[in-house]
Design an enzyme around this catalytic site. Sequence first.
Site, PDB file in Angstrom:
ATOM      1  N   TYR A 116     113.219  12.593 -45.104  1.00 37.06           N
ATOM      2  CA  TYR A 116     112.006  11.734 -44.729  1.00 37.06           C
ATOM      3  C   TYR A 116     111.868  11.373 -43.236  1.00 37.06           C
ATOM      4  O   TYR A 116     112.807  11.382 -42.564  1.00 37.06           O
ATOM      5  CB  TYR A 116     112.676  10.502 -45.632  1.00 37.06           C
ATOM      6  CG  TYR A 116     112.634  10.303 -46.872  1.00 37.06           C
ATOM      7  CD1 TYR A 116     111.527  10.417 -47.783  1.00 37.06           C
ATOM      8  CD2 TYR A 116     113.941  10.561 -47.371  1.00 37.06           C
ATOM      9  CE1 TYR A 116     111.528  10.410 -49.212  1.00 37.06           C
ATOM     10  CE2 TYR A 116     113.852  10.509 -49.034  1.00 37.06           C
ATOM     11  CZ  TYR A 116     113.121  10.601 -49.668  1.00 37.06           C
ATOM     12  OH  TYR A 116     113.046  10.771 -50.798  1.00 37.06           O
ATOM     13  N   SER A 117     110.570  11.215 -42.929  1.00 39.38           N
ATOM     14  CA  SER A 117     110.273  11.135 -41.552  1.00 39.38           C
ATOM     15  C   SER A 117     110.363   9.449 -41.573  1.00 39.38           C
ATOM     16  O   SER A 117     110.283   8.752 -42.435  1.00 39.38           O
ATOM     17  CB  SER A 117     108.749  11.130 -41.223  1.00 39.38           C
ATOM     18  OG  SER A 117     108.350  12.207 -41.640  1.00 39.38           O
ATOM     19  N   CYS A 141     100.878  15.338 -40.363  1.00 43.59           N
ATOM     20  CA  CYS A 141     102.173  14.748 -41.191  1.00 43.59           C
ATOM     21  C   CYS A 141     101.549  14.455 -42.593  1.00 43.59           C
ATOM     22  O   CYS A 141     100.579  13.610 -42.799  1.00 43.59           O
ATOM     23  CB  CYS A 141     102.760  13.816 -40.751  1.00 43.59           C
ATOM     24  SG  CYS A 141     104.314  13.607 -41.405  1.00 43.59           S
ATOM     25  N   GLU A 195     104.410  18.632 -39.435  1.00 41.44           N
ATOM     26  CA  GLU A 195     105.322  18.315 -40.251  1.00 41.44           C
ATOM     27  C   GLU A 195     104.847  18.057 -41.543  1.00 41.44           C
ATOM     28  O   GLU A 195     104.420  16.935 -41.918  1.00 41.44           O
ATOM     29  CB  GLU A 195     106.238  17.143 -39.599  1.00 41.44           C
ATOM     30  CG  GLU A 195     107.591  17.136 -40.580  1.00 41.44           C
ATOM     31  CD  GLU A 195     108.509  16.529 -39.701  1.00 41.44           C
ATOM     32  OE1 GLU A 195     109.289  17.291 -38.886  1.00 41.44           O
ATOM     33  OE2 GLU A 195     109.166  15.476 -39.889  1.00 41.44           O
ATOM     34  N   TYR A 217     105.124  18.760 -45.944  1.00 41.31           N
ATOM     35  CA  TYR A 217     106.121  19.578 -47.047  1.00 41.31           C
ATOM     36  C   TYR A 217     105.721  18.605 -48.371  1.00 41.31           C
ATOM     37  O   TYR A 217     104.806  17.993 -48.473  1.00 41.31           O
ATOM     38  CB  TYR A 217     107.456  19.235 -46.779  1.00 41.31           C
ATOM     39  CG  TYR A 217     108.009  17.875 -46.039  1.00 41.31           C
ATOM     40  CD1 TYR A 217     108.270  17.059 -46.895  1.00 41.31           C
ATOM     41  CD2 TYR A 217     108.310  17.976 -44.798  1.00 41.31           C
ATOM     42  CE1 TYR A 217     108.678  15.969 -46.170  1.00 41.31           C
ATOM     43  CE2 TYR A 217     109.019  16.840 -44.086  1.00 41.31           C
ATOM     44  CZ  TYR A 217     109.367  15.865 -45.046  1.00 41.31           C
ATOM     45  OH  TYR A 217     109.671  14.729 -44.417  1.00 41.31           O
TER      46      TYR A 217
HETATM   47  P1  NAP Z   1      99.159  11.238 -52.084  1.00 41.32           P
HETATM   48  O1  NAP Z   1      99.308   9.787 -52.337  1.00 41.32           O
HETATM   49  O2  NAP Z   1      99.385  12.407 -53.193  1.00 41.32           O
HETATM   50  O3  NAP Z   1      97.863  11.798 -51.069  1.00 41.32           O
HETATM   51  C1  NAP Z   1      97.409  11.118 -50.171  1.00 41.32           C
HETATM   52  C2  NAP Z   1      95.793  11.528 -49.824  1.00 41.32           C
HETATM   53  O4  NAP Z   1      95.735  12.820 -49.478  1.00 41.32           O
HETATM   54  C3  NAP Z   1      94.856  11.082 -51.016  1.00 41.32           C
HETATM   55  O5  NAP Z   1      93.924  10.611 -50.587  1.00 41.32           O
HETATM   56  C4  NAP Z   1      94.984  12.557 -51.805  1.00 41.32           C
HETATM   57  O6  NAP Z   1      93.646  12.496 -52.506  1.00 41.32           O
HETATM   58  C5  NAP Z   1      94.871  13.598 -50.504  1.00 41.32           C
HETATM   59  N1  NAP Z   1      94.803  15.166 -50.631  1.00 41.32           N
HETATM   60  C6  NAP Z   1      95.331  15.548 -51.509  1.00 41.32           C
HETATM   61  N2  NAP Z   1      95.130  16.661 -51.648  1.00 41.32           N
HETATM   62  C7  NAP Z   1      94.602  17.016 -50.113  1.00 41.32           C
HETATM   63  C8  NAP Z   1      94.148  18.054 -49.403  1.00 41.32           C
HETATM   64  N3  NAP Z   1      94.335  19.419 -49.894  1.00 41.32           N
HETATM   65  N4  NAP Z   1      93.798  17.799 -48.158  1.00 41.32           N
HETATM   66  C9  NAP Z   1      93.522  16.731 -47.707  1.00 41.32           C
HETATM   67  N5  NAP Z   1      93.806  15.662 -48.634  1.00 41.32           N
HETATM   68  C10 NAP Z   1      94.416  15.697 -49.628  1.00 41.32           C
HETATM   69  O7  NAP Z   1     100.362  11.708 -50.875  1.00 41.32           O
HETATM   70  P2  NAP Z   1     101.853  11.092 -50.770  1.00 41.32           P
HETATM   71  O8  NAP Z   1     102.464  11.013 -52.387  1.00 41.32           O
HETATM   72  O9  NAP Z   1     102.045   9.885 -50.085  1.00 41.32           O
HETATM   73  O10 NAP Z   1     102.318  12.506 -50.180  1.00 41.32           O
HETATM   74  C11 NAP Z   1     102.725  12.593 -48.951  1.00 41.32           C
HETATM   75  C12 NAP Z   1     103.078  14.089 -48.775  1.00 41.32           C
HETATM   76  O11 NAP Z   1     103.877  13.928 -47.556  1.00 41.32           O
HETATM   77  C13 NAP Z   1     104.179  14.524 -49.778  1.00 41.32           C
HETATM   78  O12 NAP Z   1     104.069  15.565 -50.112  1.00 41.32           O
HETATM   79  C14 NAP Z   1     105.504  14.252 -49.064  1.00 41.32           C
HETATM   80  O13 NAP Z   1     106.437  15.091 -49.398  1.00 41.32           O
HETATM   81  C15 NAP Z   1     104.932  14.465 -47.501  1.00 41.32           C
HETATM   82  N6  NAP Z   1     105.616  14.131 -46.385  1.00 41.32           N
HETATM   83  C16 NAP Z   1     106.323  12.778 -46.570  1.00 41.32           C
HETATM   84  C17 NAP Z   1     107.008  12.277 -45.415  1.00 41.32           C
HETATM   85  C18 NAP Z   1     107.540  10.986 -45.616  1.00 41.32           C
HETATM   86  O14 NAP Z   1     108.423  10.564 -44.678  1.00 41.32           O
HETATM   87  N7  NAP Z   1     107.396  10.099 -46.780  1.00 41.32           N
HETATM   88  C19 NAP Z   1     107.118  13.045 -44.263  1.00 41.32           C
HETATM   89  C20 NAP Z   1     106.452  14.261 -44.075  1.00 41.32           C
HETATM   90  C21 NAP Z   1     105.657  14.630 -45.414  1.00 41.32           C
HETATM   91  P3  NAP Z   1      93.535  12.711 -54.154  1.00 41.32           P
HETATM   92  O15 NAP Z   1      95.135  12.489 -54.554  1.00 41.32           O
HETATM   93  O16 NAP Z   1      92.590  11.989 -54.370  1.00 41.32           O
HETATM   94  O17 NAP Z   1      92.995  14.177 -54.263  1.00 41.32           O
END
Ligand code: NAP
Length: 355
Positions: free
Chosen positions: A145-146, A313, A353, A355
């Site tokens: 996690y970031s 990210c 970053e 994933y």
């Molecule tokens: P999410 O709620 O699923 O999505 C966030 C936004 O991104 C929504 O508006 C979604 O739109 C949109 N989106 C979906 N597909 C896209 C695409 N191809 N291009 C551009 N935008 C898109 O996000 P989340 O559940 O918060 O997940 C974030 C991701 O970041 C996870 O995969 C996680 O592993 C990763 N991550 C997390 C951290 C951390 O520290 N928590 C750090 C680095 C990476 P729709 O759903 O309406 O299509």
Amino acid sequence: MSIALPTGIDGSSRSMIKVQSISFTEKSWSPLLRLDSKSRSLSVNKRSTICMSLQQASRSKVAVTPLELEYPKETPLNLYRPKEPYTATIVSVERIVGPQAPGETCHIVIDHDGNVPYWEGQSYGVIPPGENPKKPGAPHNVRLYSIASTRYGDSFDGKTASLCEKKILPGVCSNFLCNAKPGDKVKITGPSGKVMLLPEDDPKATHIMIATGTGVAPYRGYLRRMFMENVPNFKFDGLAWLFLGVANSDSLLYDEEFTGYLKDYPENFKYDKALSREEKNKKGGKMYVQDKIEEYSDEIFKLLDNGAHIYFCGLKGMMPGIQDTLKRVAEERGESWEQKLTQLRKNKQWHVEVY
Ligand code: NAP
């Protein structure tokens, strides 16, 4: 005068609750107790720091400690590994999205008691309790996690780290974290990662930050360091530009904190949101961060040409769409995106970053 109570997830000084009059001989300051309203409560934990600030100086910043965290010999890295993780304690778990958000996103504060120092943009690993179903007898794999706080943590004392996590099913780790209670133990590893460290050599630099969902985590840390904390050797006076993509207004993360910076630092902060399920892009499709990038592409390309850092990210899936957009814009400008990207990477302006 106003009293800033930097507690809770925002730690910001935006919402105000009136308290009894406080009078000073020299000035008639208005008596305001500033609280974090996103958490909608005055949840002062024992680490809370109370600091005084003049109302006129809406830009007043919060004191941080211990300042030794500014001067380590080198970047803290892998102080704790999966075989010997650090056992930290959950301070709080707070749902930070509104009722219309699809899914539940939580802000989790973890007490490491100063033993697992980190820098903004680094990650912690978390090992959820229980047995790894794929390797009987072995612990679960580490989930990265970031970190969503600065090195001083949300209570500004260098003893905590915050994570931002969306509960997913059947995500073992996200469920463990989002369901955790204050006092629960959590095994952490790290800190890890150097790609997303905030380059601080030039306080006037431009930082363009692109996030989908909880990918906003490292930027919350950067922005608190830039605009909220009084850090002796980093007096940011450049431009920070945040693009945040979430499903709808209820899914916005740390919005109050960011909106506060817009008000206090209009010259230094820009904030654009892409609400995929509430707004349409110009082709009538979902509004994604790449559509916002396209909208401001001229400005973004100019900033990159002048040495801006750009960070990505969040969802891995956003990168192809973003790269396509940037390629198209580059071609329209008669430039080769491949060459530009190579140059950006070489100059260490490109930070990813996902994933
Ligand atoms: P999410 O709620 O699923 O999505 C966030 C936004 O991104 C929504 O508006 C979604 O739109 C949109 N989106 C979906 N597909 C896209 C695409 N191809 N291009 C551009 N935008 C898109 O996000 P989340 O559940 O918060 O997940 C974030 C991701 O970041 C996870 O995969 C996680 O592993 C990763 N991550 C997390 C951290 C951390 O520290 N928590 C750090 C680095 C990476 P729709 O759903 O309406 O299509």
